[in-house]
Design a protein around this motif. Structure first.
Motif, short mmCIF file in Angstrom:
data_model
loop_
_atom_site.label_atom_id
_atom_site.label_comp_id
_atom_site.label_asym_id
_atom_site.label_seq_id
_atom_site.Cartn_x
_atom_site.Cartn_y
_atom_site.Cartn_z
N SER A 54 0.84 -1.20 0.00
CA SER A 54 0.00 0.00 0.00
C SER A 54 0.88 1.25 0.00
O SER A 54 2.11 1.17 0.09
CB SER A 54 -0.89 0.00 1.24
N GLY A 55 0.23 2.41 -0.06
CA GLY A 55 0.95 3.67 0.02
C GLY A 55 1.65 3.85 1.35
O GLY A 55 2.61 4.64 1.47
N GLN A 56 1.20 3.14 2.40
CA GLN A 56 1.82 3.19 3.72
C GLN A 56 2.82 2.05 3.91
O GLN A 56 3.25 1.75 5.02
CB GLN A 56 0.75 3.10 4.81
N ASN A 57 3.17 1.38 2.78
CA ASN A 57 4.18 0.31 2.76
C ASN A 57 3.72 -0.94 3.50
O ASN A 57 4.52 -1.77 3.91
CB ASN A 57 5.52 0.79 3.34
N GLU A 58 2.40 -1.10 3.65
CA GLU A 58 1.86 -2.32 4.23
C GLU A 58 1.82 -3.40 3.15
O GLU A 58 1.35 -3.17 2.03
CB GLU A 58 0.45 -2.06 4.76
N ILE A 59 2.31 -4.60 3.49
CA ILE A 59 2.27 -5.71 2.53
C ILE A 59 0.86 -6.27 2.47
O ILE A 59 0.35 -6.83 3.44
CB ILE A 59 3.28 -6.81 2.92
N LEU A 60 0.22 -6.10 1.31
CA LEU A 60 -1.18 -6.51 1.15
C LEU A 60 -1.31 -7.91 0.57
O LEU A 60 -2.38 -8.53 0.69
CB LEU A 60 -1.90 -5.52 0.24
N GLY A 61 -0.27 -8.40 -0.08
CA GLY A 61 -0.34 -9.72 -0.67
C GLY A 61 0.70 -9.89 -1.75
O GLY A 61 1.59 -9.05 -1.93
N THR A 62 0.59 -10.99 -2.48
CA THR A 62 1.51 -11.30 -3.57
C THR A 62 0.72 -11.69 -4.80
O THR A 62 -0.39 -12.22 -4.71
CB THR A 62 2.46 -12.44 -3.18
N GLY A 63 1.30 -11.42 -5.96
CA GLY A 63 0.61 -11.73 -7.20
C GLY A 63 1.58 -11.94 -8.34
O GLY A 63 2.80 -11.84 -8.17
N ILE A 64 1.05 -12.24 -9.51
CA ILE A 64 1.85 -12.48 -10.71
C ILE A 64 1.34 -11.56 -11.80
O ILE A 64 0.13 -11.50 -12.08
CB ILE A 64 1.76 -13.96 -11.14
N TYR A 65 2.28 -10.87 -12.44
CA TYR A 65 1.92 -9.89 -13.48
C TYR A 65 1.76 -10.55 -14.84
O TYR A 65 2.55 -11.42 -15.23
CB TYR A 65 3.01 -8.81 -13.56
N SER A 66 0.72 -10.13 -15.55
CA SER A 66 0.49 -10.59 -16.93
C SER A 66 0.41 -9.38 -17.84
O SER A 66 -0.39 -8.47 -17.60
CB SER A 66 -0.81 -11.40 -17.03
N SER A 67 1.23 -9.37 -18.87
CA SER A 67 1.24 -8.24 -19.80
C SER A 67 0.22 -8.41 -20.92
O SER A 67 0.05 -7.52 -21.75
CB SER A 67 2.64 -8.08 -20.41
N ASN A 68 -0.46 -9.56 -20.96
CA ASN A 68 -1.46 -9.83 -21.99
C ASN A 68 -2.84 -9.97 -21.39
O ASN A 68 -3.00 -10.55 -20.32
CB ASN A 68 -1.11 -11.13 -22.74
N GLY A 69 -3.84 -9.43 -22.07
CA GLY A 69 -5.21 -9.60 -21.63
C GLY A 69 -5.63 -8.57 -20.60
O GLY A 69 -4.83 -7.76 -20.14
N PRO A 70 -6.90 -8.60 -20.22
CA PRO A 70 -7.44 -7.58 -19.30
C PRO A 70 -7.00 -7.75 -17.86
O PRO A 70 -7.04 -6.80 -17.08
CB PRO A 70 -8.95 -7.77 -19.43
N ILE A 71 -6.58 -8.96 -17.45
CA ILE A 71 -6.18 -9.20 -16.06
C ILE A 71 -4.69 -8.89 -15.92
O ILE A 71 -3.83 -9.61 -16.44
CB ILE A 71 -6.47 -10.65 -15.63
N GLY A 72 -4.39 -7.82 -15.19
CA GLY A 72 -3.00 -7.40 -15.05
C GLY A 72 -2.24 -8.17 -13.99
O GLY A 72 -1.08 -8.53 -14.18
N ILE A 73 -2.87 -8.39 -12.84
CA ILE A 73 -2.23 -9.12 -11.74
C ILE A 73 -3.21 -10.14 -11.19
O ILE A 73 -4.35 -9.82 -10.87
CB ILE A 73 -1.80 -8.17 -10.60
N ARG A 74 -2.75 -11.38 -11.09
CA ARG A 74 -3.54 -12.42 -10.42
C ARG A 74 -2.98 -12.59 -9.01
O ARG A 74 -1.78 -12.82 -8.84
CB ARG A 74 -3.48 -13.72 -11.21
N ILE A 75 -3.87 -12.50 -8.04
CA ILE A 75 -3.47 -12.54 -6.65
C ILE A 75 -3.29 -14.00 -6.22
O ILE A 75 -4.22 -14.80 -6.33
CB ILE A 75 -4.51 -11.87 -5.74
N ILE A 76 -2.10 -14.35 -5.74
CA ILE A 76 -1.87 -15.73 -5.30
C ILE A 76 -2.00 -15.88 -3.79
O ILE A 76 -2.37 -16.95 -3.31
CB ILE A 76 -0.51 -16.27 -5.80
N GLN A 77 -1.70 -14.81 -3.03
CA GLN A 77 -1.93 -14.83 -1.59
C GLN A 77 -2.17 -13.40 -1.11
O GLN A 77 -1.72 -12.44 -1.75
CB GLN A 77 -0.73 -15.43 -0.83
N THR A 78 -2.89 -13.25 -0.03
CA THR A 78 -3.13 -11.94 0.58
C THR A 78 -2.56 -11.91 1.99
O THR A 78 -2.22 -12.95 2.55
CB THR A 78 -4.63 -11.61 0.62
N GLU A 79 -2.47 -10.70 2.52
CA GLU A 79 -2.07 -10.49 3.92
C GLU A 79 -0.67 -11.01 4.20
O GLU A 79 -0.48 -12.07 4.81
CB GLU A 79 -3.08 -11.14 4.88
N GLY A 80 0.32 -10.26 3.75
CA GLY A 80 1.71 -10.58 4.08
C GLY A 80 2.48 -11.21 2.95
O GLY A 80 2.01 -11.32 1.82
#
Length: 427
Positions: A54-80
């Motif tokens: 976040s803007g306050q440097n809180e770790i919100l989760g982890t994801g994987i970036y995709s440069s193709n298609g409408p889905i930019g980031i798929r979230i693999i885990q949240t909270e840390g």
């Protein structure tokens, strides 16, 4: 091998999300769309693993970036930070959820993508084969990790180990180049047949096929037909968009007098016919609108969006209408709704008064309430009524999440005792 993966996955790149993306993360939705990404995303490459802050440097989760298609980031885990132990537990949960299915079938979905908190990856079991599909090339490393853990946990969780693991590209991979069909375990010439069963019905499916092998999500209806046999017993049934025929086979097992099955795909009907024909020469379905009969089954290849004349004035006591996805994108929703109304109207013209009409939809962009509205309004507009409406829920291998409504794509609505207004209602 998992140790090597865990070392690789430590190299997450930090990405600060904006307020919109932060709210998505906190809601539990598994996607951040490309339109919600900041210009800083230009520093990332397809397939990068991301630590989302976040803007306050809180770790919100982890994801994987995709440069193709409408889905930019798929979230693999949240909270840390990412945790391999949490991923293993997530995969263990998928086994537990499907435990009850093993007694009634050997064909089910082991991993259901976002709905199992494993975005963009599906793993289907067909007999002794696992079929893996990855819905973006950005997820290929993640899917390999998921399958390795899945395989390592299977025996402990009571799941029989596969003889073959087959990797294919889903048809809706978009503009990305499809990966070639390959095996990561076992090997043989493709296509090949796997023997499967559903309760008392034994069947074969050709791999790889559409959706991996066939449509596993329809099992809730197939099981219902086998349990509530009175729905089909001694009735003349019409199955529209029958694909490779397993639902039609369940109608026969339930005691149907006859089953008339229609599809537009030549290959699907030829596979269906090969399962029910006693001849060593497999029938051909090159010609449209030509009815071919095999015992209780009549099969015909036809374009159901254009021509129903092959049915003439024939009536049926039970009709199953199971069209393909009619809303592949947002712009197609109005046309998709119109197509559903047209198909339902045509089906009613071939339904015996007092008969039953089963409507299915795999169009995720049409929510269940809207699909019900389409069915009800079409019946009213055509001057029909019904005694009862029953909605089937997805089975254990197709879980849904309230924070991911897009994942609740499959609907089965059973209209019982459908009659013209003014006609007596059968009890």
């Amino acid at each position: 091998m998992l140790f090597l993966y865990s070392e690789t996955l430590k190299s997450f790149r930090r990405y600060q999300v904006n307020k919109t993306s932060e709210s998505v993360l906190r809601s539990g939705h598994p996607w951040i769309l490309n339109g919600n990404l900041s210009s800083a995303i230009s520093a990332f490459q397809d397939g990068d693993w991301m630590k989302l802050v976040s803007g306050q440097n809180e770790i919100l989760g982890t994801g994987i970036y995709s440069s193709n298609g409408p889905i930019g980031i798929r979230i693999i885990q949240t909270e840390g930070d990412f945790s391999l132990d949490r991923l293993k537990q997530t995969i263990k949960n998928t086994f537990q959820l499907r435990k009850a299915l093993r007694e009634e079938t050997n064909a089910y979905r082991l991993v259901h993508g976002e709905n199992d908190r494993l975005p963009g990856v599906t793993v289907d079991r067909y007999g002794k084969t696992w079929v893996v599909q990855t819905y973006s090339r950005s997820l290929r490393k993640f899917s390999r990790l998921v399958v390795r853990i899945l395989y390592s946990q299977a025996k402990e969780e009571g799941e029989s180990l596969p003889e073959k693991i087959l990797w294919i590209s889903p048809q809706r991979i978009g503009s990305e180049e499809a990966i070639p069909v390959r095996f990561s375990r076992g090997k043989r010439e493709t296509p090949y047949d796997e023997e499967i069963f559903l309760e008392t019905v034994k069947w074969k499916t050709t791999l790889p096929g559409q959706k991996g092998g066939f449509f596993l999500d329809v099992r809730n209806l197939r099981s219902y037909l086998l349990e509530k046999r009175e729905l089909a017993k001694d009735k003349e049934c019409l199955h529209l968009f029958c694909h490779t025929g397993l639902t039609s086979a369940c109608l026969e097992e339930a005691g149907a007098r006859s089953i008339f099955s229609v599809d537009g795909a030549k290959e699907a009907l030829e596979e269906f016919a090969s399962r029910i024909s006693s001849s060593e020469i497999h029938p051909s379905f090159e010609e449209k609108n030509r009815i071919q009969t095999f015992g209780k089954h009549s099969l015909v290849r036809a374009d159901l969006f254009r021509d129903w004349n092959f049915l003439e004035d024939r009536k049926f006591s039970l009709i199953v209408l199971d069209p393909p996805n009619l809303t592949p994108n947002q712009n197609s929703i109005p046309a998709g709704k119109k197509a559903y109304r047209s198909l339902i109207s045509k089906a009613l013209s071939h339904l015996e008064p007092g008969g039953d009409l089963i409507l299915l939809s795999c169009s995720g962009r049409i929510r269940e309430s809207e699909f019900e509205k389409i069915g009800r309004e079409t019946l009213v507009h055509r001057g029909w009524k019904y005694r009862e409406l029953e909605r089937l829920v997805p089975e254990q291998d197709h879980p849904t999440r309230k924070e991911f409504p897009e994942g609740k794509y499959f609907k089965v609505h059973i209209y019982k005792g459908v009659s013209p207004v003014g006609a007596p209602t059968k009890i």
